[in-house]
Design a protein around this motif. Structure first.
Motif, PDB file in Angstrom:
ATOM      1  N   TYR A 183      -7.559  10.232   1.528  1.00  0.00           N
ATOM      2  CA  TYR A 183      -9.093   8.833   1.812  1.00  0.00           C
ATOM      3  C   TYR A 183      -8.387   7.773   0.220  1.00  0.00           C
ATOM      4  N   SER A 184      -7.460   7.768  -1.127  1.00  0.00           N
ATOM      5  CA  SER A 184      -6.825   6.903  -1.689  1.00  0.00           C
ATOM      6  C   SER A 184      -6.640   5.786  -1.277  1.00  0.00           C
ATOM      7  N   THR A 185      -5.245   6.347  -0.745  1.00  0.00           N
ATOM      8  CA  THR A 185      -4.653   5.049   0.127  1.00  0.00           C
ATOM      9  C   THR A 185      -5.922   4.508   1.084  1.00  0.00           C
ATOM     10  N   ALA A 186      -6.529   4.760   2.055  1.00  0.00           N
ATOM     11  CA  ALA A 186      -7.811   4.189   2.549  1.00  0.00           C
ATOM     12  C   ALA A 186      -8.098   3.438   1.807  1.00  0.00           C
ATOM     13  N   VAL A 187      -8.636   3.041   0.815  1.00  0.00           N
ATOM     14  CA  VAL A 187      -9.133   3.043   0.186  1.00  0.00           C
ATOM     15  C   VAL A 187      -8.463   1.512  -0.617  1.00  0.00           C
ATOM     16  N   HIS A 188      -7.381   2.148  -0.796  1.00  0.00           N
ATOM     17  CA  HIS A 188      -6.317   0.268  -1.337  1.00  0.00           C
ATOM     18  C   HIS A 188      -6.480  -0.325  -0.381  1.00  0.00           C
ATOM     19  N   LEU A 189      -6.027   0.200   0.572  1.00  0.00           N
ATOM     20  CA  LEU A 189      -5.666  -0.521   2.147  1.00  0.00           C
ATOM     21  C   LEU A 189      -7.144  -1.416   2.758  1.00  0.00           C
ATOM     22  N   GLU A 190      -8.473  -0.707   2.213  1.00  0.00           N
ATOM     23  CA  GLU A 190      -8.880  -1.902   2.777  1.00  0.00           C
ATOM     24  C   GLU A 190      -9.253  -2.713   1.440  1.00  0.00           C
ATOM     25  N   ALA A 191      -8.932  -2.483   0.244  1.00  0.00           N
ATOM     26  CA  ALA A 191      -9.189  -3.431  -0.542  1.00  0.00           C
ATOM     27  C   ALA A 191      -8.542  -5.036  -0.690  1.00  0.00           C
ATOM     28  N   LEU A 192      -6.899  -4.321  -0.015  1.00  0.00           N
ATOM     29  CA  LEU A 192      -6.088  -5.118  -0.122  1.00  0.00           C
ATOM     30  C   LEU A 192      -5.836  -5.963   1.243  1.00  0.00           C
ATOM     31  N   ILE A 193      -6.677  -5.241   2.143  1.00  0.00           N
ATOM     32  CA  ILE A 193      -7.296  -6.613   3.741  1.00  0.00           C
ATOM     33  C   ILE A 193      -7.921  -7.301   2.801  1.00  0.00           C
TER      34      ILE A 193
ATOM     35  N   ALA B 205       6.934  -5.705  -8.985  1.00  0.00           N
ATOM     36  CA  ALA B 205       5.478  -5.859 -10.610  1.00  0.00           C
ATOM     37  C   ALA B 205       4.115  -6.571 -10.135  1.00  0.00           C
ATOM     38  N   LYS B 206       4.000  -7.296  -8.339  1.00  0.00           N
ATOM     39  CA  LYS B 206       2.799  -7.035  -7.986  1.00  0.00           C
ATOM     40  C   LYS B 206       2.227  -5.519  -7.850  1.00  0.00           C
ATOM     41  N   VAL B 207       3.060  -4.885  -7.056  1.00  0.00           N
ATOM     42  CA  VAL B 207       2.049  -3.679  -7.113  1.00  0.00           C
ATOM     43  C   VAL B 207       1.731  -3.232  -8.436  1.00  0.00           C
ATOM     44  N   LYS B 208       2.492  -2.719  -9.449  1.00  0.00           N
ATOM     45  CA  LYS B 208       2.337  -2.562 -10.962  1.00  0.00           C
ATOM     46  C   LYS B 208       0.790  -3.176 -11.181  1.00  0.00           C
ATOM     47  N   GLU B 209       1.005  -4.334 -10.948  1.00  0.00           N
ATOM     48  CA  GLU B 209      -0.432  -5.315 -10.597  1.00  0.00           C
ATOM     49  C   GLU B 209      -2.008  -4.671 -10.738  1.00  0.00           C
ATOM     50  N   ARG B 210      -1.633  -4.279  -9.625  1.00  0.00           N
ATOM     51  CA  ARG B 210      -2.148  -3.817  -8.735  1.00  0.00           C
ATOM     52  C   ARG B 210      -2.862  -2.653  -8.731  1.00  0.00           C
ATOM     53  N   MET B 211      -1.850  -1.173  -9.887  1.00  0.00           N
ATOM     54  CA  MET B 211      -1.963  -0.168 -10.252  1.00  0.00           C
ATOM     55  C   MET B 211      -3.374  -0.945 -11.428  1.00  0.00           C
ATOM     56  N   LEU B 212      -3.024  -1.940 -12.101  1.00  0.00           N
ATOM     57  CA  LEU B 212      -3.896  -1.433 -13.372  1.00  0.00           C
ATOM     58  C   LEU B 212      -5.753  -1.695 -12.567  1.00  0.00           C
ATOM     59  N   HIS B 213      -5.898  -2.871 -11.694  1.00  0.00           N
ATOM     60  CA  HIS B 213      -7.112  -2.752 -11.260  1.00  0.00           C
ATOM     61  C   HIS B 213      -7.810  -1.510 -10.885  1.00  0.00           C
ATOM     62  N   PHE B 214      -6.443  -0.991 -10.261  1.00  0.00           N
ATOM     63  CA  PHE B 214      -7.617  -0.177  -9.725  1.00  0.00           C
ATOM     64  C   PHE B 214      -7.764   1.825  -9.521  1.00  0.00           C
ATOM     65  N   GLY B 215      -6.499   1.403 -10.850  1.00  0.00           N
ATOM     66  CA  GLY B 215      -6.496   2.476 -11.382  1.00  0.00           C
ATOM     67  C   GLY B 215      -7.944   2.829 -12.933  1.00  0.00           C
TER      68      GLY B 215
ATOM     69  N   ASN C 205       0.982  -1.108  -0.344  1.00  0.00           N
ATOM     70  CA  ASN C 205       0.826  -0.224   0.169  1.00  0.00           C
ATOM     71  C   ASN C 205       1.266   1.235   0.046  1.00  0.00           C
ATOM     72  N   GLU C 206       1.775   1.554   0.709  1.00  0.00           N
ATOM     73  CA  GLU C 206       2.535   2.328   0.734  1.00  0.00           C
ATOM     74  C   GLU C 206       3.646   2.446  -0.395  1.00  0.00           C
ATOM     75  N   ARG C 207       3.276   1.804  -1.799  1.00  0.00           N
ATOM     76  CA  ARG C 207       3.929   2.353  -3.623  1.00  0.00           C
ATOM     77  C   ARG C 207       2.191   2.616  -4.041  1.00  0.00           C
ATOM     78  N   LEU C 208       1.785   3.492  -3.423  1.00  0.00           N
ATOM     79  CA  LEU C 208       0.491   2.799  -4.229  1.00  0.00           C
ATOM     80  C   LEU C 208       0.018   4.124  -3.841  1.00  0.00           C
TER      81      LEU C 208
ATOM     82  N   PHE D  50     -13.540  -1.018  -5.605  1.00  0.00           N
ATOM     83  CA  PHE D  50     -11.980  -1.594  -5.919  1.00  0.00           C
ATOM     84  C   PHE D  50     -11.542  -3.428  -5.041  1.00  0.00           C
ATOM     85  N   GLU D  51     -11.663  -4.040  -6.045  1.00  0.00           N
ATOM     86  CA  GLU D  51     -11.568  -5.314  -5.862  1.00  0.00           C
ATOM     87  C   GLU D  51      -9.915  -5.580  -6.521  1.00  0.00           C
ATOM     88  N   ASN D  52      -9.718  -6.265  -4.954  1.00  0.00           N
ATOM     89  CA  ASN D  52      -7.915  -6.794  -5.349  1.00  0.00           C
ATOM     90  C   ASN D  52      -8.219  -8.337  -5.464  1.00  0.00           C
ATOM     91  N   ARG D  53      -6.839  -8.159  -6.351  1.00  0.00           N
ATOM     92  CA  ARG D  53      -6.893  -9.567  -7.430  1.00  0.00           C
ATOM     93  C   ARG D  53      -8.266 -10.384  -7.588  1.00  0.00           C
TER      94      ARG D  53
END
Length: 481
Positions: free
Chosen positions: A112-122, A346-356, A81-84, A212-215
C-alpha cells in the motif's frame, strides 16, 4: 464567507465548533472539476480528445478511433514510482527498526505504500491516517486526496490544526470524521445532519493524519508529475491522429485518367468507369485518354515530428529516452543507460526526501498509539531501497572496495539490497555459524595448558628420524683390531 453543503448556516471567521470545521474543510475537498481529476484521466489514458485537424474528420473517424490510445503519461509516473520502495526505519543509537517493521508489515504497507506514492505523484497529494484498532494496535490507512482535507497551524508547514475525512459507502451514505488535537468528532453513516455527531477526547493529542505532497513549494499547492507533460501529450495525440487520417486518405497511390468521356447515371451522377484492383487492366479506346497516378503520402514526416515531441516529453519529465523507445536503432550499453538515467534517479531521490519525512511522522504516530516514548523520536530515519539500477557485478565490486575501508558489514548488506528482515536473519545465522564452529573445535585435539612450577614433559619429536646403532658397531670393530 463559507457556503457549506445542505442547509447549514454560513459563518465568517476561524472555525471554533466541529460543525464549522467540517464546513470549512469540506470546501477544501477536491471536487469533480478539480485539476487532480484531469491528471488521473491522463494517467489512465482516458483523456482522448479526438484532436482532428478538421471537424469533418472528427465525425467521419470518431467510431474508428474511439478506443485508440497513445499515452505516455502512465510511463512518466510509473518510471518514478517503481523506484520508490521503503525498506525499513531506524532510530540511530537506540533502535534497529524491529517495532516499526512490525507496524509496517501488520498493515500490509509493503504494497500500500506504493499506492500512496502513486496517488501523490498523479494528483499531487495523498494521505495516511493512523489510529488504534479494537485491540489497541496502530492501523495505517492510506486515503486518496479527494476524501480528506487538512488545515495547517498558522505559520507552520507541517503541523496540522484539524483534518476531516469524508467517506461514501456503496449505498451513497456519507460518514464524516473530524480530528483536532483536543477531540475527535464523528458523524455516523447515513446521518446527514452534521450537528448529530459524537464528540470524544483525542487520546493521542495529535491530528493523526499525514499528508504526502508531491513537489511541494513554499506558499503554493503541490502539483502533479504531469502538469508540464499534458500539453506535449496533447500535441502527440494531435500529430498521430493526423497521421492516421492521412493514412486513410492518401497513403495509397491514387490513379487518374484524362481525356475520357464522363458517363452519368439517370440522376446525373458520374459513374465510376473502372473497377480498380491489383488484377485489373485499365484501357480506353479514345487515343487522347491518358492514365497516371499520384504519389502516396509520405508518413515519415509525422514519425519525425512525434519523435521530436517525445524527446521534449523526456526532457520535461526527466525520464530517459530509452523508456519511450526513441532513437532505438542501436541498443544502448549499460554505461550509457546508467548515464541517461542520472536525471531520473536524482528526481526519485528528491521525492524520497519529502515522502520519507511523511513516513517518519506515520511511524511516530504508531508509537503514539502504543503510548511509547519513541513518539518523540524525531531522529527516526526512513531507509529506502536503492533507486539506481546497476549490474550485479558492478554493485558487489563497489561494496567489496568499501569493505577494505572497514565499513561495517551490516551497512554493506543494506547497500547490497538486502531488506531489514533479511539482515535480521543474517545476524541469527551468523550466531548459529559461530556456535557450530565452536562445537567443531571441541571435537579436535585441545592445546595443553602448562602449569607453573611443573617441568614440561618432553615428548618425542615425530618428525625426527630414530637414531640407529651404526656408531657403536663401528667402535666395536675398531677395538677388535
Amino acid at each position: 464567507m463559507i457556503v457549506p453543503p445542505g442547509s447549514h448556516t454560513a459563518f465568517i471567521g476561524k472555525p471554533s465548533k466541529p460543525q464549522e470545521w467540517l464546513m470549512y474543510l469540506y470546501g477544501k475537498v477536491p471536487g469533480p472539476l478539480h485539476p487532480s481529476q484531469e491528471y488521473s484521466r491522463y494517467y489512465e489514458g482516458d483523456q482522448q480528445k479526438f484532436a482532428f485537424s478538421q471537424a469533418r474528420y472528427k465525425s467521419a473517424f470518431r467510431d474508428v478511433f474511439d478506443q485508440w490510445r497513445d499515452n505516455f503519461c502512465g510511463t512518466i509516473v510509473d518510471s518514478t514510482n517503481e523506484r520508490l520502495h521503503v525498506d525499513s526505519f531506524r532510530i540511530p543509537g537506540e533502535d534497529d527498526g524491529t517495532d516499526a517493521r512490525q507496524f509496517w508489515q501488520r498493515n500490509g504497507m509493503d504494497a500500500y505504500s506504493t499506492a500512496v506514492h502513486l496517488e501523490a505523484l498523479i494528483t499531487g497529494r495523498s494521505y495516511v491516517v493512523v489510529w488504534a484498532d479494537a485491540k489497541g494496535e496502530p492501523t495505517i490507512t492510506p486515503v486518496p486526496g479527494d476524501r480528506i482535507a487538512v488545515s495547517y497551524k498558522a505559520g507552520s508547514l507541517w503541523e496540522l490544526e484539524a483534518a476531516a475525512r469524508f467517506e461514501m459507502d456503496a449505498w451513497g451514505r456519507q460518514q464524516v470524521t473530524l480530528w483536532t488535537e483536543e477531540y475527535v468528532y464523528e458523524v455516523a453513516y447515513g446521518e446527514t445532519d452534521w450537528e448529530n455527531g459524537t464528540k470524544q477526547k483525542n487520546p493521542l493529542g495529535l491530528v493523526p493524519v499525514v499528508p504526502f505532497e508531491n513537489r511541494s513549494r513554499l506558499g503554493r499547492e503541490p502539483v502533479s508529475e504531469l502538469v508540464n507533460c499534458i500539453p506535449i501529450q496533447d500535441a502527440i495525440n494531435k500529430t498521430v491522429m493526423d497521421a492516421l487520417t492521412a493514412s486513410e486518405f492518401a497513403a495509397f497511390p491514387q490513379r487518374y485518367v484524362t481525356g475520357l468521356e464522363i458517363v452519368e447515371d439517370a440522376n446525373g451522377n458520374p459513374v465510376e468507369p473502372y473497377d480498380v484492383g491489383a488484377d485489373k487492366l485499365l484501357q480506353a479506346e479514345d487515343p487522347s485518354a491518358k492514365f497516371g497516378s499520384f504519389e502516396a503520402a509520405n508518413l515519415a514526416n509525422y514519425v519525425s515530428l512525434v519523435d521530436l515531441l517525445v524527446q521534449h516529453l523526456a526532457t520535461v519529465s526527466r525520464v530517459p529516452s530509452h523508456y519511450f523507445l526513441v532513437n532505438s536503432s542501436n541498443t544502448p550499453s549499460g554505461e550509457a543507460i546508467i548515464s541517461a538515467e542520472a536525471g531520473l534517479v536524482a528526481k526519485v531521490k528528491e521525492r524520497m526526501l519529502h515522502f520519507g519525512e511523511a513516513w517518519e511522522r506515520v511511524i511516530r504516530l504508531c508509537f503514539a498509539v502504543k503510548n511509547d516514548k519513541r513518539r518523540n523520536a524525531f531522529d527516526t530515519e526512513t531507509r529506502w531501497k536503492d533507486p539506481e539500477y546497476r549490474t550485479e557485478a558492478q554493485h558487489i565490486d563497489a561494496l567489496l572496495k568499501l569493505k577494505q575501508l572497514d565499513v561495517p558489514l551490516e551497512f554493506l548488506w543494506f547497500e547490497a539490497g538486502f531488506s531489514a528482515a533479511q539482515i535480521s536473519d543474517f545476524r541469527e545465522m551468523r550466531k548459529e555459524d559461530a556456535k557450530a564452529q565452536a562445537e567443531i573445535q571441541q571435537l579436535g585435539p585441545q592445546p595443553q595448558v602448562q602449569v607453573p612450577g611443573q617441568p614440561q614433559e618432553q615428548k618425542p619429536n615425530p618428525n625426527k628420524p630414530p637414531q640407529g646403532n651404526s656408531g657403536n658397531a663401528a667402535r666395536k670393530i675398531n677395538e677388535a683390531k
